[in-house]
Design an enzyme around this catalytic site. Sequence first.
Site, PDB file in Angstrom:
ATOM      1  N   SER A  74       0.866  -1.183   0.000  1.00  0.00           N
ATOM      2  CA  SER A  74       0.000   0.000   0.000  1.00  0.00           C
ATOM      3  C   SER A  74       0.900   1.228   0.000  1.00  0.00           C
ATOM      4  CB  SER A  74      -0.859   0.005   1.269  1.00  0.00           C
ATOM      5  OG  SER A  74      -1.519   1.245   1.425  1.00  0.00           O
ATOM      6  N   TYR A  95      -2.196  -1.192  10.177  1.00  0.00           N
ATOM      7  CA  TYR A  95      -2.105  -1.224   8.711  1.00  0.00           C
ATOM      8  C   TYR A  95      -0.695  -0.833   8.259  1.00  0.00           C
ATOM      9  CZ  TYR A  95      -3.831  -0.796   3.922  1.00  0.00           C
ATOM     10  OH  TYR A  95      -4.039  -0.958   2.571  1.00  0.00           O
TER      11      TYR A  95
HETATM   12  P1  NAD Z   1     -11.881  -5.327  -0.186  1.00  0.00           P
HETATM   13  O1  NAD Z   1     -12.341  -5.219   1.204  1.00  0.00           O
HETATM   14  O2  NAD Z   1     -12.754  -4.885  -1.305  1.00  0.00           O
HETATM   15  O3  NAD Z   1     -11.398  -6.822  -0.514  1.00  0.00           O
HETATM   16  C1  NAD Z   1     -10.612  -7.540   0.400  1.00  0.00           C
HETATM   17  C2  NAD Z   1     -11.013  -8.990   0.334  1.00  0.00           C
HETATM   18  O4  NAD Z   1     -10.167  -9.727   1.259  1.00  0.00           O
HETATM   19  C3  NAD Z   1     -12.454  -9.252   0.796  1.00  0.00           C
HETATM   20  O5  NAD Z   1     -13.137 -10.047  -0.158  1.00  0.00           O
HETATM   21  C4  NAD Z   1     -12.309  -9.968   2.118  1.00  0.00           C
HETATM   22  O6  NAD Z   1     -13.353 -10.910   2.377  1.00  0.00           O
HETATM   23  C5  NAD Z   1     -10.969 -10.658   1.946  1.00  0.00           C
HETATM   24  N1  NAD Z   1     -10.382 -10.988   3.243  1.00  0.00           N
HETATM   25  C6  NAD Z   1     -10.291 -10.198   4.338  1.00  0.00           C
HETATM   26  N2  NAD Z   1      -9.737 -10.870   5.349  1.00  0.00           N
HETATM   27  C7  NAD Z   1      -9.465 -12.118   4.895  1.00  0.00           C
HETATM   28  C8  NAD Z   1      -8.900 -13.272   5.475  1.00  0.00           C
HETATM   29  N3  NAD Z   1      -8.503 -13.294   6.756  1.00  0.00           N
HETATM   30  N4  NAD Z   1      -8.767 -14.389   4.726  1.00  0.00           N
HETATM   31  C9  NAD Z   1      -9.186 -14.390   3.426  1.00  0.00           C
HETATM   32  N5  NAD Z   1      -9.752 -13.322   2.824  1.00  0.00           N
HETATM   33  C10 NAD Z   1      -9.883 -12.201   3.554  1.00  0.00           C
HETATM   34  O7  NAD Z   1     -10.510  -4.497  -0.206  1.00  0.00           O
HETATM   35  P2  NAD Z   1      -9.538  -4.087  -1.407  1.00  0.00           P
HETATM   36  O8  NAD Z   1      -9.524  -2.619  -1.458  1.00  0.00           O
HETATM   37  O9  NAD Z   1      -9.797  -4.889  -2.609  1.00  0.00           O
HETATM   38  O10 NAD Z   1      -8.154  -4.545  -0.753  1.00  0.00           O
HETATM   39  C11 NAD Z   1      -7.361  -5.596  -1.282  1.00  0.00           C
HETATM   40  C12 NAD Z   1      -5.932  -5.386  -0.810  1.00  0.00           C
HETATM   41  O11 NAD Z   1      -5.463  -4.139  -1.322  1.00  0.00           O
HETATM   42  C13 NAD Z   1      -5.759  -5.310   0.704  1.00  0.00           C
HETATM   43  O12 NAD Z   1      -4.564  -5.975   1.065  1.00  0.00           O
HETATM   44  C14 NAD Z   1      -5.660  -3.836   0.950  1.00  0.00           C
HETATM   45  O13 NAD Z   1      -4.951  -3.534   2.120  1.00  0.00           O
HETATM   46  C15 NAD Z   1      -4.906  -3.394  -0.276  1.00  0.00           C
HETATM   47  N6  NAD Z   1      -5.008  -1.972  -0.598  1.00  0.00           N
HETATM   48  C16 NAD Z   1      -6.192  -1.430  -1.003  1.00  0.00           C
HETATM   49  C17 NAD Z   1      -6.224  -0.091  -1.307  1.00  0.00           C
HETATM   50  C18 NAD Z   1      -7.475   0.594  -1.777  1.00  0.00           C
HETATM   51  O14 NAD Z   1      -7.471   1.807  -1.891  1.00  0.00           O
HETATM   52  N7  NAD Z   1      -8.538  -0.120  -2.060  1.00  0.00           N
HETATM   53  C19 NAD Z   1      -5.076   0.705  -1.182  1.00  0.00           C
HETATM   54  C20 NAD Z   1      -3.899   0.118  -0.771  1.00  0.00           C
HETATM   55  C21 NAD Z   1      -3.868  -1.244  -0.497  1.00  0.00           C
END
Ligand code: NAD
Length: 260
Positions: free
Chosen positions: A145, A158
Site C-alpha cells: 500500500s 495497517y
Molecule cells: P476489499 O475489502 O474490497 O477486498 C478484500 C477482500 O479480502 C475481501 O473479499 C475480504 O473478504 C478478503 N479478506 C479479508 N480478510 C481475509 C482473510 N482473513 N482471509 C481471506 N480473505 C480475507 O478491499 P480491497 O480494497 O480490494 O483490498 C485488497 C488489498 O489491497 C488489501 O490488502 C488492501 O490492504 C490493499 N489496498 C487497497 C487499497 C485501496 O485503496 N482499495 C489501497 C492500498 C492497499
Amino acid sequence: MGRFTGKTVIITGAGSGLGRAAAEQIGSEGANLVLVDLNEAGLKDTEAAIQADSPDAQILLQTADVAKEDDVKAYVAAAVERFGRIDGFFNNAGIEGKQNLTEEFGAAEFHKVVSINLDGVFFGMSHVLKVMREQGSGTIVNTASVGGIRGVGNQSGYAASKHGVVGLTRNSAIEYGQYGIQINAIAPGAIMTPMVEGSLKQMDPDNWEEVGKSFVEPNPMKRFGRPEEVGQLVAFLLGGEASFINAAVIPIDGGQSYKY
Ligand code: NAD
C-alpha cells in the site's frame, strides 16, 4: 491465445475489490484460477462475473482464512491437486482496521490487522514458494500500500503490516531470483473498493461521498483509482511481460506518494 493460457494463478481476497478485478482480467486471458477468500458469497459473485464473459474458464473456489496457516496450506494443496502447478500468485487479501491514534489503537486490533495482512502474506509466500522452487519458475505479486512506503497516520496496524509486506517482498525476492522466481509488491493509493468506502464511512457515515471528494483533492490526478487499473498492473506483472522486474515495489496511486 491469452497471456495466461495454460497458466495457473492463485488470487487471495478474490471475493471483492482488487482481487476480483485482477481475477476478471486474468480470467479473461485464459488462466486456470484458484480464487481464495473468507467470504464465500463474494467468491461466487467473482466466479459468475468471470464466467459471464469466459464461460469455459477453469475456476477453483477456496474459502479460507489467510491468517490461519492450515487454511493456506489447504488452498495451495488444492491448487496443485487440481491444476498441477502454480505459475502466478496474487497475495492480496487484507483489511484496513480501525483508524485512530496509536495510543488508542489497542493490542487486539493491532494483532488482528497484522495477522491477516502480514502473517497471511508470509504464509502464502512460504507455501507457494515451495511449489514454485520445485517447478523452477513462478511470479508473485504481494499487495502492500502507499501506507507501506509512507506514513499516512491513524493506521498503526495497517502501516506496520504493509511496511512488513514490503520487507518480506524484498527479502524473498533476493532469495528466489536464482530459482527463476520473481517477487514484487504493488503499493496502491486510494482505489475505490468496498474497503475504501468503509474507511470513508468511518470518517463520516452520513457524508462519506463528500469526504471522498476532499480526500482525492491532493492527488495529482484528483480522483480515486479504479480496481480494473490495478487488475491491469497485476496481469502485467504476472503475465510474462515483466520478466526482469524483481524485488520492486510499484506505486499505483496517480502520483500521490511522490507528493507527500
Ligand atoms: P476489499 O475489502 O474490497 O477486498 C478484500 C477482500 O479480502 C475481501 O473479499 C475480504 O473478504 C478478503 N479478506 C479479508 N480478510 C481475509 C482473510 N482473513 N482471509 C481471506 N480473505 C480475507 O478491499 P480491497 O480494497 O480490494 O483490498 C485488497 C488489498 O489491497 C488489501 O490488502 C488492501 O490492504 C490493499 N489496498 C487497497 C487499497 C485501496 O485503496 N482499495 C489501497 C492500498 C492497499
